[in-house]
Design an enzyme around this catalytic site. Structure first.
Site, mmCIF file in Angstrom:
data_model
loop_
_atom_site.group_PDB
_atom_site.id
_atom_site.type_symbol
_atom_site.label_atom_id
_atom_site.label_comp_id
_atom_site.label_asym_id
_atom_site.label_seq_id
_atom_site.Cartn_x
_atom_site.Cartn_y
_atom_site.Cartn_z
ATOM 1 N N CYS A 121 -6.676 -6.250 3.551
ATOM 2 C CA CYS A 121 -6.762 -7.058 2.329
ATOM 3 C C CYS A 121 -6.679 -8.554 2.583
ATOM 4 C CB CYS A 121 -5.672 -6.630 1.344
ATOM 5 S SG CYS A 121 -3.978 -7.002 1.898
ATOM 6 N N CYS A 123 2.681 -1.912 5.800
ATOM 7 C CA CYS A 123 2.848 -2.459 4.458
ATOM 8 C C CYS A 123 3.401 -1.413 3.496
ATOM 9 C CB CYS A 123 1.518 -3.005 3.938
ATOM 10 S SG CYS A 123 1.637 -3.835 2.339
#
Length: 332
Positions: free
Chosen positions: A181, A83
């Site tokens: 997340c 990410c």
């Protein structure tokens, strides 16, 4: 400035303003917001504009789907690493050009330093428990001269104190972010929903081939795991290997987890050639350990001075020289 809505990035804005920078905030919407972030009020308190960009489709395709594919293949991925390179920093660099900004910044606990002798920039470890240099090894070397980490010299207590003194706390997300997340609770339940057709029982084998029992799915286990094996044995047993092809777990005693070697692929290096000997970290918050390095084509062979426990394919191996990140790769 990449603004997540947490304390760290908000305080980073304050520190940049103290240094005389004009700051623009950019919040990347990846679909994981919980409604606790008041961006308009935060922008007012900080005295900056905060723009929001939706990256939900890209995040789903490049990060969430990648995570699922890696688990299906029997690996233990760390989606934060990917990410940072493909989503967060890539988009910040792109938007900095669009807004004609000289630098980008985030609230990571790390530092970037320039080595005059080599004429290169390096990521430096943060001196605190919150050091995040492990997650940053995958950044493109050409980006480093454009990045600032304002929290390089602060610890978490100092950051919280600054946020409180400026009245920021009511508008921020204060609870710690999860390890992953996009998984709110248990990753097993997440995988059940994503790939229900692959959730089926399989065999548990002792490392010598003896059948010891059955497990609900290899997807629910990681290398080094001891819990939930459901096997009665004179000594504790640990997962040594996951065989995704036949949905089998290989288990054994703790000493069988120790290995001296690994191979890194998908290398990202800040300097070449690498030294003959350095230190390598095989997971977040694990102390880097002494190892010998040998380049083999596009891969890197790592031989540790002392055997390491639970080396997990899919995780990253990050190379350090003293407190500097030299690069890293994915463990095969």
């Amino acid at each position: 400035m990449g603004l997540s809505g947490g304390v760290d990035s908000a305080v980073a804005v304050l520190l940049l303003q103290r240094q005389g920078y004009n700051v623009i905030g950019l919040h990347l919407d990846i679909g994981m917001e919980d409604g606790r972030i008041n961006l308009p009020r935060l922008a007012e308190v900080l005295g900056i504009k905060i723009y929001v960009r939706s990256l939900r489709r890209l995040f789903q395709k490049d990060i969430v789907d990648y995570f699922v594919r890696q688990y299906v293949q029997g690996k233990t991925p760390n989606p934060c690493l990917l990410c940072n390179r493909k989503i967060k920093f890539a988009f910040l660099i792109k938007e900095a050009r669009n807004y004609r900004c000289h630098f980008i910044a985030t609230g990571h606990y790390a530092n970037i330093v320039y080595n005059r002798r080599q004429g290169r920039f390096f990521i430096k470890r943060h001196p605190s428990f919150y050091d995040q240099s492990y997650f940053l090894y995958s950044l493109k070397p050409a980006w480093l001269k454009k990045i600032k980490f304002p929290l390089a010299t602060l610890d978490k207590k100092q950051v919280l104190a600054l946020a409180k003194s400026y009245g920021l706390l009511p508008f921020l997300r204060l609870h710690p972010t999860q390890d992953i997340c996009f998984i709110k609770n248990d990753y097993r339940q997440f995988l059940k929903e994503k790939v229900p057709q692959l959730i089926r029982p399989g065999r548990i084998l002792y490392y010598n081939g003896e059948v010891l029992g059955e497990h609900p799915s290899h997807l629910f286990y990681t290398i080094g795991q001891r819990q939930n094996l459901g096997i009665s044995w004179p000594q504790p047993l640990y997962v040594l290997k996951k065989q995704s092809a036949d949905n089998t777990l290989i288990v054994g005693e703790k000493e069988k987890l120790a290995k001296k070697e690994l191979v890194l692929s998908q290398l990202n290096l800040f300097t070449q050639p690498l030294p003959f000997k350095a230190k390598v970290s095989i997971r977040y918050r694990s102390q880097p350990q002494e190892a010998f390095l040998e380049r083999v084509g596009l891969r890197l062979r790592v031989v540790f001075v002392r055997p390491q426990t639970a080396i997990a394919p899919g995780q990253a191996g990050v190379i350090y020289w003293r407190n500097m990140v030299l690069g890293g790769g994915i463990i095969n």
